[in-house]
Design a protein around this motif. Structure first.
Motif, short mmCIF file in Angstrom:
data_model
loop_
_atom_site.label_atom_id
_atom_site.label_comp_id
_atom_site.label_asym_id
_atom_site.label_seq_id
_atom_site.Cartn_x
_atom_site.Cartn_y
_atom_site.Cartn_z
N VAL A 1 58.12 38.95 20.72
CA VAL A 1 58.82 38.84 19.43
C VAL A 1 60.05 39.75 19.49
O VAL A 1 59.94 40.92 19.82
CB VAL A 1 57.90 39.27 18.26
CG1 VAL A 1 58.66 39.22 16.94
CG2 VAL A 1 56.67 38.38 18.20
N ASN A 2 61.19 39.19 19.18
CA ASN A 2 62.45 39.94 19.24
C ASN A 2 62.46 41.03 18.16
O ASN A 2 62.49 40.73 16.97
CB ASN A 2 63.61 38.96 19.04
CG ASN A 2 64.95 39.66 19.06
OD1 ASN A 2 65.03 40.85 19.38
ND2 ASN A 2 65.99 38.93 18.70
N ALA A 3 62.45 42.29 18.62
CA ALA A 3 62.34 43.43 17.68
C ALA A 3 63.49 43.45 16.67
O ALA A 3 63.31 43.89 15.53
CB ALA A 3 62.31 44.73 18.47
N GLU A 4 64.65 42.94 17.09
CA GLU A 4 65.79 42.96 16.16
C GLU A 4 65.59 42.04 14.97
O GLU A 4 66.27 42.17 13.95
CB GLU A 4 67.06 42.51 16.89
CG GLU A 4 67.62 43.58 17.78
CD GLU A 4 68.75 43.06 18.64
OE1 GLU A 4 69.34 42.02 18.30
OE2 GLU A 4 69.02 43.70 19.67
N CYS B 1 60.68 31.21 18.07
CA CYS B 1 62.06 31.45 17.61
C CYS B 1 62.74 32.51 18.46
O CYS B 1 63.93 32.42 18.75
CB CYS B 1 62.08 31.89 16.14
SG CYS B 1 61.52 30.61 15.01
N SER B 2 61.98 33.54 18.86
CA SER B 2 62.56 34.61 19.69
C SER B 2 62.92 34.07 21.07
O SER B 2 63.90 34.50 21.69
CB SER B 2 61.56 35.76 19.87
OG SER B 2 61.20 36.30 18.63
N ALA B 3 62.10 33.13 21.56
CA ALA B 3 62.28 32.63 22.93
C ALA B 3 63.33 31.53 23.02
O ALA B 3 63.94 31.33 24.08
CB ALA B 3 60.95 32.12 23.47
N TYR B 4 63.54 30.81 21.91
CA TYR B 4 64.42 29.63 21.95
C TYR B 4 65.85 30.03 22.35
O TYR B 4 66.47 30.89 21.73
CB TYR B 4 64.45 28.96 20.58
CG TYR B 4 65.17 27.64 20.59
CD1 TYR B 4 64.48 26.45 20.75
CD2 TYR B 4 66.55 27.58 20.44
CE1 TYR B 4 65.14 25.23 20.77
CE2 TYR B 4 67.23 26.36 20.46
CZ TYR B 4 66.51 25.20 20.62
OH TYR B 4 67.16 23.99 20.65
#
Ligand code: GAP
Length: 430
Positions: A230-233, A319-322
């Motif tokens: 999961v993108n921390a930002e 969503c983070s990986a896309y």
């Protein structure tokens, strides 16, 4: 993708359908609102995330144990927990089209379905628990609820765990499994579903330790989300203001993620005091006490609850990986999933599928790699098409067996993110 803002819900939904991650529930019959079916890749992605959670928070720790409680529980559970009286959302009905909506999610001056103005009356509280009948006689005594959260199956087993394993406080009990809520308006893909999965922990503590341990959980959650991809930002901790806290909570943080539909709740971390065990003690007449081994007085432990929703985690990870970029003048879509989460780690293919020697060698490599990894065989279409397919499902490495392989025992390994290709000895790969 360079610009995270460009991931739309349609991008995610259509990728999930196209590549077999998630389908609409009962699609063949026109669907059933609020239900979703995981396809071959989705089920593996979901299991990888759930396994990572279980490994991180149960297997790798010596202060945690797991349970797997029944979904159907004695209805007293939900009376004692407060769900029968207060697990409600405000429901309004349009007097024109009879559409029903959650009052706090719409602008009630105009019906979102038919456009009629001022067509809503007073909201009534709608209980979200699904009911069913246990046994052959349908009367009030046989009415049971289908659990709306996994947490109560943990609390009701607190005494069983304490009496059988004698853990020392602080310790936690974890449970992952299905939960059901009759949401008034399921929406935003799997984000708000009527059937979903939770991964919950009740961490039993001494009251005097709550602040320190709450901080520890914040750090543990942060580390887990990073490992899950999961993108921390895109994650924001929303400190629930004191006047919005549930009456039993002294502190709650809602972890929000920037989903394509907006910033919304991914998971919650709550200090629930001794509310739940206290309620069970009163309702059951059984003591929910913990007796310290050093002989100090018995007490009802307080609780810190990290509560994850699997569907919302799956969505946040997707969503983070896309990602999108351009390769040879063409748009490429790829999922930058972490290796341990990607449903397929290696794709193996022979350069040409009609060359027996290449196919045989590729099968050998495929069989060997499968011993310890999740591997897909793909010999459809040309190599370029195979790479695109694997990029879209997030496969980190594509392994191609070509004529050089037969000569020198090396294969081409192509990296998903950089698209770089390297020649690697088969022994080194395995
Ligand atoms: N035991 C506490 C509890 O259940 P909650 O905030 O109601 O708290 C916890 O639910 C998590 O379960 C949420 O943060 C979310 O991730 C997930 N969740 C809740 N309702 C959901 C729904 N309708 N669809 C998908 N996930 C849901």
């Amino acid at each position: 993708m360079a610009d995270k803002d460009k991931v739309s819900l349609e991008d995610i939904v259509s990728l999930c359908k196209r590549r077999g991650f998630i389908f609409q529930g009962s699609e063949v019959y026109g669907g059933l609102a609020g239900t979703w079916d995981y396809g071959p890749l989705g089920v593996t992605l979901k299991k990888n995330l759930m396994n990572l959670w279980w490994k991180t928070f149960v297997e790798d720790r010596d202060d945690m144990v797991g349970v797997d409680a029944a979904i159907l529980m004695n209805p007293k559970t939900w009376q004692a927990s407060g769900h029968v009286d207060t697990f409600t959302d405000p429901l309004v009905e349009c007097s024109n089209c009879k559409g029903r909506f959650r009052e706090d999610k719409i602008d009630t001056s105009k019906c979102p379905a038919c456009g009629e103005k001022d067509s809503f009356g007073e909201a009534r509280q709608f209980n979200l628990m699904f009911e069913t009948i246990a046994g052959p006689v349908a009367d009030d005594d046989s009415k049971v609820y289908i659990r709306p959260e996994t947490a109560q199956g943990i609390f009701t087993n607190f005494k069983n765990v304490v009496d059988t394993l004698y853990p020392e406080v602080p310790f936690g009990i974890a449970q992952a499994g299905k939960a059901f809520r009759n949401e008034i308006s399921p929406r935003d893909f799997v984000f708000r579903s009527r059937e979903f999965e939770q991964m919950e922990i009740e961490y039993f503590i001494n009251e005097s330790d709550w602040e320190r341990l709450f901080e520890q959980w914040r750090a543990d959650i942060k580390a887990f989300l990073a490992e899950a991809g999961v993108n921390a930002e895109q994650v924001h901790e929303l400190e629930v203001p004191a006047d919005d806290l549930a009456h039993y909570s002294k502190r709650t943080i809602d972890y929000e993620f920037e989903y394509p539909h907006g910033k919304d709740e991914l998971l919650g971390l709550a200090y629930r005091t001794d509310f739940d065990l206290g309620n069970i003690q009163r309702a059951s007449g059984k003591k929910m006490e913990y007796r310290p081994k050093d002989g100090s007085p018995a007490f009802v432990p307080h609780v810190i609850e990290p509560s994850f929703g699997v569907e919302r985690l799956v969505m946040a990870v997707l969503c983070s990986a896309y990602s999108e970029d351009e390769q040879n003048g063409e748009k490429r879509v790829y999922l930058k999933l972490p290796e341990n989460i990607a449903p397929v780690k290696y794709c193996v293919s022979p350069l040409l599928k009609n060359k027996t020697e290449l196919v045989e060698k590729a099968r050998e490599v495929y069989t060997k790699l499968r011993e310890n990894n999740s591997v897909m065989w793909d010999d459809n279409g040309n190599i370029g098409k195979r790479y695109r397919r694997q990029d879209e499902i997030g496969t980190p490495y594509c392994v191609v067996i070509d004529f050089d392989t037969l000569e020198d025992g090396t294969v081409t390994v192509r990296d998903r993110d950089t698209t770089e290709q390297k020649r690697v000895k088969i022994e080194d790969l395995i």
